[in-house]
Design a protein around this motif. Structure first.
Motif, PDB file in Angstrom:
ATOM      1  N   LEU A  33       0.831  -1.212   0.000  1.00 41.86           N
ATOM      2  CA  LEU A  33       0.000   0.000   0.000  1.00 41.86           C
ATOM      3  C   LEU A  33       0.864   1.260   0.000  1.00 41.86           C
ATOM      4  CD1 LEU A  33      -2.875  -1.079   2.388  1.00 41.86           C
ATOM      5  CD2 LEU A  33      -2.949  -0.814  -0.101  1.00 41.86           C
ATOM      6  N   PRO A  37      -0.682   3.084  -3.416  1.00 41.63           N
ATOM      7  CA  PRO A  37      -1.881   3.330  -2.616  1.00 41.63           C
ATOM      8  C   PRO A  37      -3.196   3.050  -3.344  1.00 41.63           C
ATOM      9  CG  PRO A  37      -0.380   5.206  -2.523  1.00 41.63           C
ATOM     10  CD  PRO A  37       0.140   4.283  -3.569  1.00 41.63           C
ATOM     11  N   HIS A  39      -3.705   0.186  -5.173  1.00 41.36           N
ATOM     12  CA  HIS A  39      -3.726  -1.246  -5.481  1.00 41.36           C
ATOM     13  C   HIS A  39      -5.007  -1.835  -4.880  1.00 41.36           C
ATOM     14  CE1 HIS A  39      -2.667  -5.444  -5.618  1.00 41.36           C
ATOM     15  NE2 HIS A  39      -1.532  -5.172  -6.242  1.00 41.36           N
ATOM     16  N   ALA A  40      -6.000  -2.070  -5.738  1.00 44.30           N
ATOM     17  CA  ALA A  40      -7.338  -2.453  -5.266  1.00 44.30           C
ATOM     18  C   ALA A  40      -7.332  -3.733  -4.441  1.00 44.30           C
ATOM     19  CB  ALA A  40      -8.294  -2.589  -6.445  1.00 44.30           C
ATOM     20  N   LEU A  43      -5.752  -2.965  -1.081  1.00 48.09           N
ATOM     21  CA  LEU A  43      -6.679  -2.158  -0.281  1.00 48.09           C
ATOM     22  C   LEU A  43      -7.807  -3.024   0.276  1.00 48.09           C
ATOM     23  CD1 LEU A  43      -6.859   0.998  -2.542  1.00 48.09           C
ATOM     24  CD2 LEU A  43      -6.163   0.989  -0.129  1.00 48.09           C
ATOM     25  N   HIS A  44      -8.340  -3.914  -0.558  1.00 49.50           N
ATOM     26  CA  HIS A  44      -9.419  -4.796  -0.101  1.00 49.50           C
ATOM     27  C   HIS A  44      -8.929  -5.689   1.033  1.00 49.50           C
ATOM     28  CE1 HIS A  44     -12.592  -8.078  -1.209  1.00 49.50           C
ATOM     29  NE2 HIS A  44     -12.886  -7.465  -0.094  1.00 49.50           N
ATOM     30  N   GLY A  47      -8.268  -3.695   4.082  1.00 50.83           N
ATOM     31  CA  GLY A  47      -9.525  -3.345   4.743  1.00 50.83           C
ATOM     32  C   GLY A  47     -10.081  -4.498   5.552  1.00 50.83           C
ATOM     33  N   SER A  61     -11.996   3.249   5.239  1.00 51.46           N
ATOM     34  CA  SER A  61     -11.186   4.069   4.339  1.00 51.46           C
ATOM     35  C   SER A  61     -10.550   3.220   3.247  1.00 51.46           C
ATOM     36  CB  SER A  61     -10.117   4.803   5.153  1.00 51.46           C
ATOM     37  OG  SER A  61      -9.247   5.502   4.311  1.00 51.46           O
ATOM     38  N   ARG A  62      -9.960   2.104   3.648  1.00 49.35           N
ATOM     39  CA  ARG A  62      -9.316   1.227   2.662  1.00 49.35           C
ATOM     40  C   ARG A  62     -10.335   0.610   1.709  1.00 49.35           C
ATOM     41  NH1 ARG A  62      -4.832  -2.060   6.331  1.00 49.35           N
ATOM     42  NH2 ARG A  62      -3.224  -0.425   6.274  1.00 49.35           N
ATOM     43  N   ALA A  65     -11.652   3.163  -0.754  1.00 51.29           N
ATOM     44  CA  ALA A  65     -10.643   3.427  -1.780  1.00 51.29           C
ATOM     45  C   ALA A  65     -10.562   2.269  -2.771  1.00 51.29           C
ATOM     46  CB  ALA A  65      -9.276   3.673  -1.124  1.00 51.29           C
ATOM     47  N   ALA A  66     -10.630   1.045  -2.269  1.00 49.55           N
ATOM     48  CA  ALA A  66     -10.605  -0.131  -3.156  1.00 49.55           C
ATOM     49  C   ALA A  66     -11.797  -0.111  -4.097  1.00 49.55           C
ATOM     50  CB  ALA A  66     -10.600  -1.415  -2.331  1.00 49.55           C
ATOM     51  N   CYS A  69     -11.234   2.251  -6.903  1.00 49.68           N
ATOM     52  CA  CYS A  69     -10.267   1.726  -7.876  1.00 49.68           C
ATOM     53  C   CYS A  69     -10.873   0.600  -8.707  1.00 49.68           C
ATOM     54  CB  CYS A  69      -9.028   1.202  -7.158  1.00 49.68           C
ATOM     55  SG  CYS A  69      -8.101   2.447  -6.276  1.00 49.68           S
TER      56      CYS A  69
END
Length: 120
Positions: A33, A37, A39-40, A43-44, A47, A61-62, A65-66, A69
């Protein structure tokens, strides 16, 4: 050993999450990350790790964001679940509906949507 940024690195982090070793899983995802930052998949997974650790704001938040993306139904359903746990019923229902638009009948999204609607 796979680097954190490789698919094997994500798989290893997922295995650590499944084993309940949240610190190791987070340690494997954090460098990816930091490097990417947006990178889906990372991030998933990040999260999900944060949610399991009870760090719900970080998880939301993560996952949000995922979903930006890669609006994948599973990512959106995960975001919906975390928002519901935070008590943000509007965000939970919105993410669940987006998941259901992409994959009608997706059970995790249906459940969160029903819970959010019932609670409001």
């Amino acid at each position: 050993m796979a680097s954190p940024s490789s698919p094997g690195g994500l798989q290893a982090a997922l295995e650590r999450l499944r084993a309940g070793d949240l610190d190791a899983a987070e340690a494997m995802v954090a460098p990816l990350l930091a490097a990417d930052p947006a990178h889906a998949q990372a991030l998933h997974l990040g999260g999900e790790i944060a949610a399991r650790a009870g760090r719900l704001s970080l998880a939301a938040s993560r996952l949000d964001a995922a979903a930006c993306c890669a609006p994948d139904p599973a990512i959106l359903a995960s975001a919906a679940r975390v928002h519901w746990r935070l008590g943000d019923l509007g965000a939970a229902s919105a993410a669940a509906r987006r998941s259901l638009e992409a994959r009608p009948g997706f059970l995790p999204a249906l459940l969160v949507d029903a819970l959010a609607r019932h609670a409001s």
